[in-house]
Design a protein around this motif. Structure first.
Motif, PDB file in Angstrom:
ATOM      1  N   ALA A  92       0.819  -1.203   0.000  1.00  0.00           N
ATOM      2  CA  ALA A  92       0.000   0.000   0.000  1.00  0.00           C
ATOM      3  C   ALA A  92       0.853   1.253   0.000  1.00  0.00           C
ATOM      4  N   ASP A  93       0.347   2.273  -0.626  1.00  0.00           N
ATOM      5  CA  ASP A  93       0.923   3.603  -0.512  1.00  0.00           C
ATOM      6  C   ASP A  93       1.067   3.934   0.961  1.00  0.00           C
ATOM      7  N   ASN A  94       2.207   4.479   1.349  1.00  0.00           N
ATOM      8  CA  ASN A  94       2.465   4.774   2.751  1.00  0.00           C
ATOM      9  C   ASN A  94       1.336   5.568   3.397  1.00  0.00           C
ATOM     10  N   ALA A  95       0.720   6.478   2.637  1.00  0.00           N
ATOM     11  CA  ALA A  95      -0.318   7.343   3.185  1.00  0.00           C
ATOM     12  C   ALA A  95      -1.574   6.579   3.593  1.00  0.00           C
ATOM     13  N   ILE A  96      -1.853   5.473   2.936  1.00  0.00           N
ATOM     14  CA  ILE A  96      -3.108   4.756   3.185  1.00  0.00           C
ATOM     15  C   ILE A  96      -2.908   3.501   4.031  1.00  0.00           C
ATOM     16  N   ALA A  97      -1.674   3.124   4.307  1.00  0.00           N
ATOM     17  CA  ALA A  97      -1.397   1.860   4.997  1.00  0.00           C
ATOM     18  C   ALA A  97      -2.147   1.691   6.318  1.00  0.00           C
ATOM     19  N   PRO A  98      -2.269   2.744   7.174  1.00  0.00           N
ATOM     20  CA  PRO A  98      -2.985   2.530   8.442  1.00  0.00           C
ATOM     21  C   PRO A  98      -4.444   2.121   8.269  1.00  0.00           C
ATOM     22  N   ARG A  99      -5.047   2.429   7.118  1.00  0.00           N
ATOM     23  CA  ARG A  99      -6.444   2.036   6.895  1.00  0.00           C
ATOM     24  C   ARG A  99      -6.575   0.536   6.604  1.00  0.00           C
ATOM     25  N   LEU A 100      -5.438  -0.144   6.445  1.00  0.00           N
ATOM     26  CA  LEU A 100      -5.480  -1.559   6.065  1.00  0.00           C
ATOM     27  C   LEU A 100      -4.878  -2.481   7.125  1.00  0.00           C
ATOM     28  N   THR A 101      -4.264  -1.925   8.163  1.00  0.00           N
ATOM     29  CA  THR A 101      -3.570  -2.764   9.146  1.00  0.00           C
ATOM     30  C   THR A 101      -4.507  -3.689   9.913  1.00  0.00           C
ATOM     31  N   LYS A 102      -5.742  -3.270  10.091  1.00  0.00           N
ATOM     32  CA  LYS A 102      -6.685  -4.049  10.900  1.00  0.00           C
ATOM     33  C   LYS A 102      -7.125  -5.327  10.200  1.00  0.00           C
ATOM     34  N   ARG A 103      -7.293  -5.290   8.873  1.00  0.00           N
ATOM     35  CA  ARG A 103      -7.961  -6.406   8.197  1.00  0.00           C
ATOM     36  C   ARG A 103      -7.161  -7.061   7.073  1.00  0.00           C
ATOM     37  N   THR A 104      -5.928  -6.597   6.824  1.00  0.00           N
ATOM     38  CA  THR A 104      -5.099  -7.218   5.788  1.00  0.00           C
ATOM     39  C   THR A 104      -3.676  -7.397   6.291  1.00  0.00           C
ATOM     40  N   LYS A 105      -2.875  -8.123   5.517  1.00  0.00           N
ATOM     41  CA  LYS A 105      -1.450  -8.258   5.794  1.00  0.00           C
ATOM     42  C   LYS A 105      -0.742  -7.228   4.915  1.00  0.00           C
ATOM     43  N   VAL A 106      -0.523  -6.047   5.483  1.00  0.00           N
ATOM     44  CA  VAL A 106      -0.086  -4.918   4.673  1.00  0.00           C
ATOM     45  C   VAL A 106       1.369  -4.554   4.947  1.00  0.00           C
ATOM     46  N   VAL A 107       2.057  -4.202   3.875  1.00  0.00           N
ATOM     47  CA  VAL A 107       3.372  -3.565   3.938  1.00  0.00           C
ATOM     48  C   VAL A 107       3.273  -2.324   3.069  1.00  0.00           C
ATOM     49  N   ILE A 108       4.252  -1.419   3.185  1.00  0.00           N
ATOM     50  CA  ILE A 108       4.193  -0.244   2.320  1.00  0.00           C
ATOM     51  C   ILE A 108       4.898  -0.553   1.000  1.00  0.00           C
ATOM     52  N   ALA A 109       4.402   0.047  -0.069  1.00  0.00           N
ATOM     53  CA  ALA A 109       5.050  -0.071  -1.370  1.00  0.00           C
ATOM     54  C   ALA A 109       6.363   0.699  -1.308  1.00  0.00           C
ATOM     55  N   ASP A 110       7.461   0.036  -1.677  1.00  0.00           N
ATOM     56  CA  ASP A 110       8.765   0.693  -1.641  1.00  0.00           C
ATOM     57  C   ASP A 110       9.575   0.306  -2.867  1.00  0.00           C
ATOM     58  N   GLU A 111      10.895   0.453  -2.795  1.00  0.00           N
ATOM     59  CA  GLU A 111      11.745   0.234  -3.962  1.00  0.00           C
ATOM     60  C   GLU A 111      11.754  -1.212  -4.444  1.00  0.00           C
ATOM     61  N   THR A 112      11.364  -2.142  -3.574  1.00  0.00           N
ATOM     62  CA  THR A 112      11.392  -3.562  -3.916  1.00  0.00           C
ATOM     63  C   THR A 112       9.982  -4.119  -4.065  1.00  0.00           C
ATOM     64  N   PRO A 113       9.622  -4.671  -5.235  1.00  0.00           N
ATOM     65  CA  PRO A 113       8.310  -5.333  -5.369  1.00  0.00           C
ATOM     66  C   PRO A 113       8.253  -6.549  -4.450  1.00  0.00           C
ATOM     67  N   ARG A 114       7.101  -6.739  -3.801  1.00  0.00           N
ATOM     68  CA  ARG A 114       6.973  -7.825  -2.827  1.00  0.00           C
ATOM     69  C   ARG A 114       6.085  -8.963  -3.315  1.00  0.00           C
ATOM     70  N   GLY A 115       5.462  -8.803  -4.481  1.00  0.00           N
ATOM     71  CA  GLY A 115       4.622  -9.869  -5.018  1.00  0.00           C
ATOM     72  C   GLY A 115       3.307 -10.039  -4.288  1.00  0.00           C
ATOM     73  N   SER A 116       2.786  -8.997  -3.667  1.00  0.00           N
ATOM     74  CA  SER A 116       1.528  -9.092  -2.920  1.00  0.00           C
ATOM     75  C   SER A 116       0.347  -9.296  -3.855  1.00  0.00           C
ATOM     76  N   GLU A 117      -0.759  -9.769  -3.283  1.00  0.00           N
ATOM     77  CA  GLU A 117      -1.965 -10.003  -4.086  1.00  0.00           C
ATOM     78  C   GLU A 117      -2.545  -8.693  -4.618  1.00  0.00           C
ATOM     79  N   TRP A 118      -2.433  -7.644  -3.818  1.00  0.00           N
ATOM     80  CA  TRP A 118      -2.976  -6.342  -4.202  1.00  0.00           C
ATOM     81  C   TRP A 118      -1.905  -5.270  -4.010  1.00  0.00           C
ATOM     82  N   VAL A 119      -1.940  -4.275  -4.882  1.00  0.00           N
ATOM     83  CA  VAL A 119      -1.032  -3.127  -4.773  1.00  0.00           C
ATOM     84  C   VAL A 119      -1.844  -1.860  -4.983  1.00  0.00           C
ATOM     85  N   LEU A 120      -1.715  -0.910  -4.066  1.00  0.00           N
ATOM     86  CA  LEU A 120      -2.410   0.374  -4.176  1.00  0.00           C
ATOM     87  C   LEU A 120      -1.364   1.473  -4.071  1.00  0.00           C
TER      88      LEU A 120
END
Length: 497
Positions: free
Chosen positions: A393-421
């Motif tokens: 997730a975009d760093n700005a929106i990450a706190p909106r997802l911590t409760k119900r998803t397994k979230v990391v912030i989008a950074d220089e390295t792609p992580r292969g997550s199911e969803w990217v925002l």
């Protein structure tokens, strides 16, 4: 209420982000589940092994006290309310300290002074800055420092010692503050022949630095902090031993490092100037010296600005030192009464102006209550992401997802997550520019992702094919942690948010 309003305003407009509200939310939620304080946002971005916990980042066990709040309301905003409540709790000892300092004034005059002092503390610009940033461990430091100082003034030495020891659990460097408090308590008790206070002070003078040495030298490394990872004093030496040797052989290097670049001078002038230089008139100011030195000797530009939460650690010390200086001025004699009053008025005026500039003006400006179009689009896109999935997730929106998803912030390295925002119009931490963000989106679209939604530069991607992504990866057991790259614009201005 003001700090809470600023915090909720920051939440509504996405000024609070994964770094750092999302990190603390994940960690304290883990505490609430009787687990160690783990944060995927922190550990993945900095390439720490999966077993890494925040206790290897900073010594902050006091945060576990907030875990029960998540049993009542499992939401990141609970930390905004908690921090505001802890700041508000500090008003009580602040008023008691003011009442002692102005005890010899007239009844009406003394009550006015106490009320004004409580208001000055509560609306201090360092607290407003912390509220703007979301949540940090400083929420505990401010009321605990005030209670420690107030109990010491009241000659309640056991209670003062208890608060001092609790302060050591807020952050690893707080032991240095405790040590200097012990010295101050011992000296002041000796002057009035309080043997018990002198004994407690001497014990704290030893215990505080010892706690700091143990947590920094043993506990943090034991919990996974790499050797030298947080060393930010390269101009003094490659490590603590070399820095000490260099300063002993060439002590002037301390002054060279402390006052260059010039933004450090601006920082110091602002911190002390907004209280009309009153703090330096009291020995209590010495408690702030190690905290100021940590920042002025640092190579990290994030430590040089006055818009982060770091100043809130100083605020209770500077506040009490200012009151004590005013008390001393008044006791010099009748001729100094007017000088004391003028100094107090100057401190209130300067402090109020700083608070308006750095916090209060935000609340009355309607534009600061509205998220920018690209951030508003992020808020809308969050509702399209299912529960329980992995997300970059975009760093700005990450706190909106911590409760119900397994979230990391989008950074220089792609992580292969199911969803990217991710946004592409406005630079988001930790990307260096928007072009890098656009390239990331294009890379993922070419390697197994499809665009599910796009609006105002905010793009939601979903992985539909397990195609290898160039440069992707997740930290493993043997991962080597990487340090944060500080953006080039940080450290150019003391007031740049």
């Amino acid at each position: 209420m003001i700090c809470c309003a600023i915090g909720l305003q920051s939440w509504a407009t996405l000024r609070v982000a994964g770094f750092d509200l999302g990190i603390f939310d994940q960690a304290i939620r883990a505490y609430s589940h009787f687990d160690l304080p783990r944060s995927s946002i922190k550990s993945v971005h900095h390439e720490f092994p999966p077993s890494f916990t925040l206790l290897g980042d900073h010594f902050t066990p006091v945060l576990a006290l907030l875990a029960p709040l998540y049993w009542l309301w499992d939401d990141p905003r609970v930390l905004i309310f908690a921090q505001s409540a802890l700041f508000a709790f500090g008003v009580l000892p602040a008023r008691r300290i003011a009442r002692r300092c102005f005890s010899d004034t007239s009844r009406d005059g003394g009550e006015v002074a106490v009320n004004v002092s409580g208001l000055v503390y509560a609306l201090g610009w360092p607290l407003l800055n912390s509220a703007y940033s979301g949540f940090h461990e400083v929420a505990f430091a401010t009321p605990i420092i005030l209670m420690m100082l107030e109990r010491g003034m009241a000659s309640r030495y056991r209670s003062a010692a208890a608060w001092a020891l609790l302060l050591c659990a807020v952050k690893e460097d707080m032991g240095l503050v405790v040590g200097l408090f012990g010295v101050l308590l011992a000296v002041r008790s000796h002057r009035v022949r309080e043997k018990r206070g002198r004994t407690v002070g001497l014990v704290l003078a030893v215990t505080g630095p010892l706690m700091a040495a143990l947590t920094i030298g043993w506990f943090l490394p034991h919990m996974g902090s790499p050797k030298g990872y947080y060393w930010s004093y390269g101009r003094l030496g490659a490590d603590a031993g070399e820095a000490i040797a260099n300063t002993l052989t060439a002590p002037w290097i301390l002054f060279e490092v402390a006052f260059t670049p010039s933004i450090k001078v601006v920082m110091l002038a602002w911190i002390l100037g907004t209280l009309a230089l009153l703090p330096i008139g009291s020995a209590t100011f010495l408690l702030a010296v190690p905290l100021l030195a940590e920042r002025m000797l640092s190579d990290n530009p994030n430590h040089w600005v006055v818009i982060n939460h770091y100043d809130a650690f100083l605020w209770p010390i500077l506040f009490v030192a200012s009151l004590e200086t005013l008390e001393r001025l008044r006791k010099f004699g009748a001729g100094w009464e007017k000088s004391s009053r003028r100094a107090a008025i100057a401190a209130v005026a300067l402090g109020s102006a700083a608070s308006v500039f750095l916090g209060l003006s935000l609340l009355v400006n309607p534009s600061h209550w509205r998220a920018s179009p690209d951030k508003q689009a992020l808020i809308e896109a969050v509702n399209l992401i299912p529960d329980g999935v992995t997300v970059e997730a975009d760093n700005a929106i990450a706190p909106r997802l911590t409760k119900r998803t397994k979230v990391v912030i989008a950074d220089e390295t792609p992580r292969g997550s199911e969803w990217v925002l991710l946004r592409a119009k406005d630079r988001t931490f930790p990307f260096g520019n928007t072009e890098d963000q656009k390239q990331r989106i294009a890379l993922l679209l070419d390697h197994g992702y499809v665009e599910m939604w796009e609006k105002d530069g905010a793009t939601l991607l979903h992985r539909v094919k397990n195609v290898p992504i160039p440069g992707s990866g997740m930290p493993g057991a043997d991962s080597v942690p990487v340090r944060e790259k500080v953006p080039e614009d940080v450290g150019r201005s003391a007031f740049l948010r």
